[in-house]
Write an enzyme that holds these catalytic residues in place. Structure first.
Site, mmCIF file in Angstrom:
data_model
loop_
_atom_site.group_PDB
_atom_site.id
_atom_site.type_symbol
_atom_site.label_atom_id
_atom_site.label_comp_id
_atom_site.label_asym_id
_atom_site.label_seq_id
_atom_site.Cartn_x
_atom_site.Cartn_y
_atom_site.Cartn_z
ATOM 1 N N ARG A 93 54.809 39.464 38.471
ATOM 2 C CA ARG A 93 53.809 39.250 39.526
ATOM 3 C C ARG A 93 53.080 40.554 39.824
ATOM 4 O O ARG A 93 51.867 40.582 40.021
ATOM 5 C CB ARG A 93 54.503 38.721 40.784
ATOM 6 C CG ARG A 93 53.607 38.221 41.921
ATOM 7 C CD ARG A 93 52.903 39.248 42.773
ATOM 8 N NE ARG A 93 53.673 40.389 43.177
ATOM 9 C CZ ARG A 93 54.185 40.622 44.379
ATOM 10 N NH1 ARG A 93 54.034 39.739 45.332
ATOM 11 N NH2 ARG A 93 54.829 41.738 44.637
ATOM 12 N N HIS A 98 46.961 43.509 35.732
ATOM 13 C CA HIS A 98 46.767 44.138 34.418
ATOM 14 C C HIS A 98 46.701 43.110 33.292
ATOM 15 O O HIS A 98 46.915 43.442 32.131
ATOM 16 C CB HIS A 98 47.900 45.128 34.140
ATOM 17 C CG HIS A 98 48.008 46.202 35.163
ATOM 18 N ND1 HIS A 98 47.113 47.248 35.243
ATOM 19 C CD2 HIS A 98 48.877 46.368 36.181
ATOM 20 C CE1 HIS A 98 47.444 48.019 36.262
ATOM 21 N NE2 HIS A 98 48.497 47.516 36.861
#
Length: 130
Positions: A93, A98
């Site tokens: 999470r 990214h």
């Protein structure tokens, strides 16, 4: 004013609705678009999960602040049975910002596939304990 049980029931209902959206997307054949949509749904389902656990722990008289503290306390009280999976999903999470990196996106997508079962375990345990 809502009772603590009513408030917990409200949070359970929200999580169940969110889980249905994650289930729905996981039934779709894999594509980059499906992966990305799954990651978004994983993210909000995970958030609702740890916040529901935090609420249940508070009702039990246990105050926690962070997701990590919540997961640890939920494990100690028996609300979750596999702390390692929850910590792995927490890390995933945390990496959702990214997911422009395909390797990270695929890793988070795999976590998303494990989350529904873990949520259902929590919901079952909470239903028994209330």
């Amino acid at each position: 004013m809502e009772t603590k049980k009513e408030e917990l029931a409200f949070h359970i209902s929200r999580l169940e609705r969110a889980l249905a959206t994650l289930d729905e997307i996981l039934e779709q054949p894999f594509s980059v678009i499906i992966r990305d949509a799954t990651i978004q749904r994983f993210e909000y389902c995970f958030e609702l999960s740890w916040k529901l656990l935090k609420k249940a722990l508070k009702i039990d008289g246990i105050d926690v602040n962070s997701p990590r503290q919540t997961i640890r306390a939920a494990f100690e009280t028996g609300y979750i049975d596999d702390i390692d999976i929850w910590f792995e999903m927490l890390e995933d999470r945390n990496m959702t910002s990214h997911t422009y990196d395909p390797d990270i996106a695929n890793q988070v997508y795999e976590s998303a596939n494990r989350l529904p079962e873990e949520i259902r375990k929590v919901l079952k345990i909470l239903a028994k304990s209330r």
